[in-house]
Design an enzyme around this catalytic site. Structure first.
Site, PDB file in Angstrom:
ATOM      1  N   HIS A  10       0.782  -1.250   0.000  1.00 18.23           N
ATOM      2  CA  HIS A  10       0.000   0.000   0.000  1.00 18.23           C
ATOM      3  C   HIS A  10       0.810   1.294   0.000  1.00 18.23           C
ATOM      4  CE1 HIS A  10      -3.081  -2.888   0.784  1.00 18.23           C
ATOM      5  NE2 HIS A  10      -3.949  -2.103   1.377  1.00 18.23           N
TER       6      HIS A  10
ATOM      7  N   GLY B 269      -0.961  -3.019  -5.413  1.00 23.68           N
ATOM      8  CA  GLY B 269      -1.893  -4.060  -4.975  1.00 23.68           C
ATOM      9  C   GLY B 269      -3.246  -3.476  -4.595  1.00 23.68           C
ATOM     10  N   HIS B 270      -3.237  -2.268  -4.107  1.00 23.44           N
ATOM     11  CA  HIS B 270      -4.499  -1.581  -3.802  1.00 23.44           C
ATOM     12  C   HIS B 270      -4.510  -0.278  -4.592  1.00 23.44           C
ATOM     13  CE1 HIS B 270      -7.955   0.095  -1.904  1.00 23.44           C
ATOM     14  NE2 HIS B 270      -7.975  -0.748  -0.876  1.00 23.44           N
TER      15      HIS B 270
ATOM     16  N   GLU C 239     -13.017  -9.786   1.198  1.00 28.36           N
ATOM     17  CA  GLU C 239     -13.585  -8.428   1.215  1.00 28.36           C
ATOM     18  C   GLU C 239     -14.106  -8.069  -0.174  1.00 28.36           C
ATOM     19  OE1 GLU C 239     -11.648  -5.790   4.549  1.00 28.36           O
ATOM     20  OE2 GLU C 239     -10.206  -6.088   2.950  1.00 28.36           O
TER      21      GLU C 239
ATOM     22  N   CYS D 191     -16.707   1.329   2.704  1.00 26.76           N
ATOM     23  CA  CYS D 191     -15.841   1.930   1.673  1.00 26.76           C
ATOM     24  C   CYS D 191     -16.268   1.511   0.270  1.00 26.76           C
ATOM     25  CB  CYS D 191     -14.391   1.493   1.858  1.00 26.76           C
ATOM     26  SG  CYS D 191     -13.565   2.249   3.248  1.00 26.76           S
TER      27      CYS D 191
ATOM     28  N   CYS E  39     -10.281   2.060   7.754  1.00 27.56           N
ATOM     29  CA  CYS E  39     -10.552   2.655   6.444  1.00 27.56           C
ATOM     30  C   CYS E  39     -11.966   3.227   6.352  1.00 27.56           C
ATOM     31  CB  CYS E  39     -10.336   1.618   5.345  1.00 27.56           C
ATOM     32  SG  CYS E  39     -11.274   0.096   5.588  1.00 27.56           S
TER      33      CYS E  39
HETATM   34  O1  FUB Z   1      -6.480  -2.248   2.448  1.00 26.98           O
HETATM   35  C1  FUB Z   1      -6.947  -0.945   2.690  1.00 26.98           C
HETATM   36  C2  FUB Z   1      -8.399  -0.980   3.058  1.00 26.98           C
HETATM   37  O2  FUB Z   1      -8.556  -1.755   4.232  1.00 26.98           O
HETATM   38  C3  FUB Z   1      -9.295  -1.648   2.031  1.00 26.98           C
HETATM   39  O3  FUB Z   1      -9.792  -0.786   1.078  1.00 26.98           O
HETATM   40  C4  FUB Z   1     -10.355  -2.208   2.893  1.00 26.98           C
HETATM   41  O4  FUB Z   1     -11.105  -3.193   2.240  1.00 26.98           O
HETATM   42  C5  FUB Z   1      -9.600  -2.704   4.083  1.00 26.98           C
HETATM   43  O5  FUB Z   1      -9.016  -3.938   3.819  1.00 26.98           O
HETATM   44 ZN    ZN Z   2     -13.388   0.478   4.578  1.00 28.60          ZN
END
Ligand code: FUB
Ligand code: ZN
Length: 619
Positions: free
Chosen positions: A152, A201-202, A317, A335, A401
């Site tokens: 991240h 990854g995100h 998730e 989110c 988050c």
């Molecule tokens: O990984 C960052 C945030 O935390 C994600 O967007 C959520 O789903 C939670 O895993």
């Molecule tokens: Zn969230």
């Protein structure tokens, strides 16, 4: 009782025209910024007050006192001390700052602004000489940075950029923008066509880079965003030796322009689609637009809950299989619902098709709004559609988050009301507000009576979105009944286009003081799910306007376990100023019993109680 099917199938009719000075932008309209809109209705304005009085203080307290989030920045500035918390905790601080910035726009507050400046000074102090900024790696070992793509680093950077852009737009102060630019320059010196491969990854950095491009006009940021998107799906991703997830969890299974099906992590997917839409808007990338269309169908028609929530499963998730929508175990991360708002907003700007705002509104009033308590200081992360009474909002989470997401999202809702194109003012949401272009007075979502007074506007058309639920009502009434009526203070003509009622004065353009009175019928409906959703077979969900209702046992002590709706059920709306902040209830009467429904977003705001959205129904 009419049978309404959810989701509904609608046909997309895309219109692409250029609406900005920069002619390469392929958007049908540009949104009117929240900063030009003062929300003053009885539904949202109290929530925004709570945001300022409760939500922001909670976030500051958690970040500064209850957790080590701010201490991490202080330690990183000293280049010593321990990191505490999760490796992406920096992102919560940035998201809270973004929310504080939006809030400052509508509620100037020197003390809060000072707090923002103090935080920004701390971020700047934590930035390394080469531009890198991430407290986790600074404090745990820089030799490990930029190795694991699921750590991240770019996700946190993206949230810092979003905060910087918001704060710059509100205050004109660019210290954080400078910090971000240095960090982006660092990233571009390591990764890119001439450097290393990288698949975040995100997702998040992509959409943020486009925002940075928009305020700096430095095209290299847009190009970097486009490059990052194109990195996906070629096997470059590496997510640590212990990652249990396949590439598609990270949206890295196929090149993004080849996306067909939704899979993997829900929030990551939403942010990816936002980034694709943003890049496509500037590059006129048809392949991205087609991919987004395909995947939108898959999300909305086969994998979305009636609340606009997405991501069925806690384990990833994210998404599972089409039409599998369990209610009690529904994950529906807050989110992810906010992500649906962000993505559908962009899709609507692309196409001018109202169906995207229909979904946006569904996710906004239900899935996302449930994420915060009426008191503004407690949050849901997971939003099931059924509960035994043991699922409750919390003051904060280890992985926070969702609270920080809500903190930045709520004060930005003014963004979603209006759009401007060469010929038209677009009215997407019916939220009471005052803006330069129009004033809206309404009790929506409780009532469909909407009075629009034109402000400084010199446009031929006002395009008013006709919500899908209202269209359905009209269609099901056999076409003999209109879903709405509209009256104007001067002669006008109207026609329908892509789900909007296009209203034009017979002569000339709309002018200051013109009044449009728009009435949407808002009957209570018992909505059926697509028959392929086995979990909802023989059930209905109560919906009125954009609000999805639920039953809490606390209101239905005797009847909760025996509820049965029938075609003869009579529904009545009732408003109690003392109940849950003045919500409108739906009272359902059948020969066998009377039942009380409350808006889904308002559940779990009293004592613990079982809750259900879908209830048994017998033809
Ligand atoms: O990984 C960052 C945030 O935390 C994600 O967007 C959520 O789903 C939670 O895993
Ligand atoms: Zn969230």
């Amino acid at each position: 009782m009419k049978k309404l099917l959810f989701p509904t199938l609608l046909v997309l009719a895309a219109v692409v025209v250029s609406c900005k000075d920069d002619s390469h932008v392929t958007k049908v309209y540009s949104p009117v910024s929240f900063s030009e809109v003062t929300i003053n209705d009885s539904f949202w304005a109290p929530r925004l007050r709570k945001h300022k009085e409760a939500t922001i203080p909670v976030c500051i307290d958690q970040i500064e006192n209850q957790t080590g989030r701010m201490r991490n920045f202080e330690n990183a500035a000293l280049r010593e001390g321990k990191h505490s918390g999760i490796f992406f905790d920096d992102s919560d601080v940035y998201k809270a700052l973004e929310g504080m910035a939006y809030s400052l726009q509508n509620n100037p507050d020197p003390v809060l602004e000072e707090k923002c400046d103090e935080w920004i000074d701390k971020f700047a102090a934590a930035q390394l000489e080469d531009g890198y900024l991430n407290t986790f790696y600074t404090l745990t070992g820089l030799h490990e940075r930029w190795k694991n793509m699921d750590r991240h680093e770019m996700y946190c950077a993206g949230h810092m950029i979003e905060a910087a852009v918001a704060y710059y737009k509100v205050t004109g102060k660019r210290k954080l923008v400078d910090v971000c630019e240095r960090f982006v320059q660092h990233m571009m010196s390591v990764f890119g066509p001439e450097g290393r491969h990288w698949v975040p990854g995100h997702e998040e950095i992509e959409l943020a880079l486009v925002k940075l491009y928009e305020i700096t006009d430095k095209k290299e940021y847009l190009d970097f965003a486009a490059w990052l998107l194109e990195e996906r799906g070629h096997g470059y991703g590496s997510y640590g030796n212990n990652s249990p997830w396949p590439a598609h969890y990270y949206q890295d299974g196929v090149p993004v322009s080849e996306l067909e099906k939704i899979s993997g992590h829900a929030v990551r997917s939403m942010y990816l689609f936002c980034g694709m839409a943003d890049v496509a808007a500037y590059t006129d990338n048809k392949a991205y637009r087609d991919a987004l269309d395909r995947v939108w169908d898959d999300v909305v028609l086969r994998n979305m809950y009636v609340t606009g929530g997405i991501g069925q499963s806690a384990s990833n998730e994210g998404f599972t299989t089409d039409y599998s929508l369990p209610n009690k175990s529904a994950y529906c991360e807050t989110c992810a619902s906010v992500g649906m708002v962000l993505w559908n907003w962009r899709m609507n700007q692309f196409t001018g098709d109202s169906r995207y705002v229909d979904v946006l509104e569904r996710s906004l009033y239900n899935g996302a709004l449930a994420g915060i308590s009426l008191s503004g200081d407690r949050f849901f992360y997971v939003n099931p559609l059924e509960s035994d009474g043991n699922h409750h909002r919390q003051a904060w989470y280890g992985c926070a988050c969702c609270p920080s997401q809500i903190c930045r999202f709520l004060p930005s809702i003014g963004n979603y009301i209006y759009g401007l194109s060469a010929d038209a003012l677009w009215v997407n949401l019916f939220i009471g507000n005052q803006s330069k272009y129009m004033t809206i007075k309404t009790e929506y979502p409780w009532d469909g009576h909407i009075v629009m007074t034109v402000g400084e506007l010199d446009k031929k058309e006002i395009r008013i979105r006709i919500p899908d639920w209202s269209e359905m009502n009209a269609r099901l009434a056999g076409g003999s009944k209109f879903a709405y009526t509209i009256e104007s203070s001067r002669p006008m003509k109207s026609s329908m286009k892509d789900g909007y009622l296009v209203v034009r004065p017979v002569k000339g353009t709309w002018k200051k003081g013109d009044i449009l009175t728009f009435d949407l019928e808002m009957p209570v409906e018992a909505v059926a799910a697509d028959p392929r959703v086995k979990e909802d077979e023989g059930m209905r969900a109560v919906q009125c306007g954009p609000i999805v209702y639920c039953m809490e046992q606390i209101d239905n002590v005797e009847q909760y376990d025996h509820v049965l709706l029938t075609p003869d059920t009579e529904y009545r709306k009732a408003r109690d100023p003392y109940l849950l902040g003045g919500v409108q209830m739906v009272l359902a009467s059948t020969p066998k019993g009377n039942y009380t429904f409350i808006p889904y977003y308002a559940w779990d705001n009293r004592q613990p109680s079982p809750m259900r959205v879908w209830v048994p129904y017998q033809e």
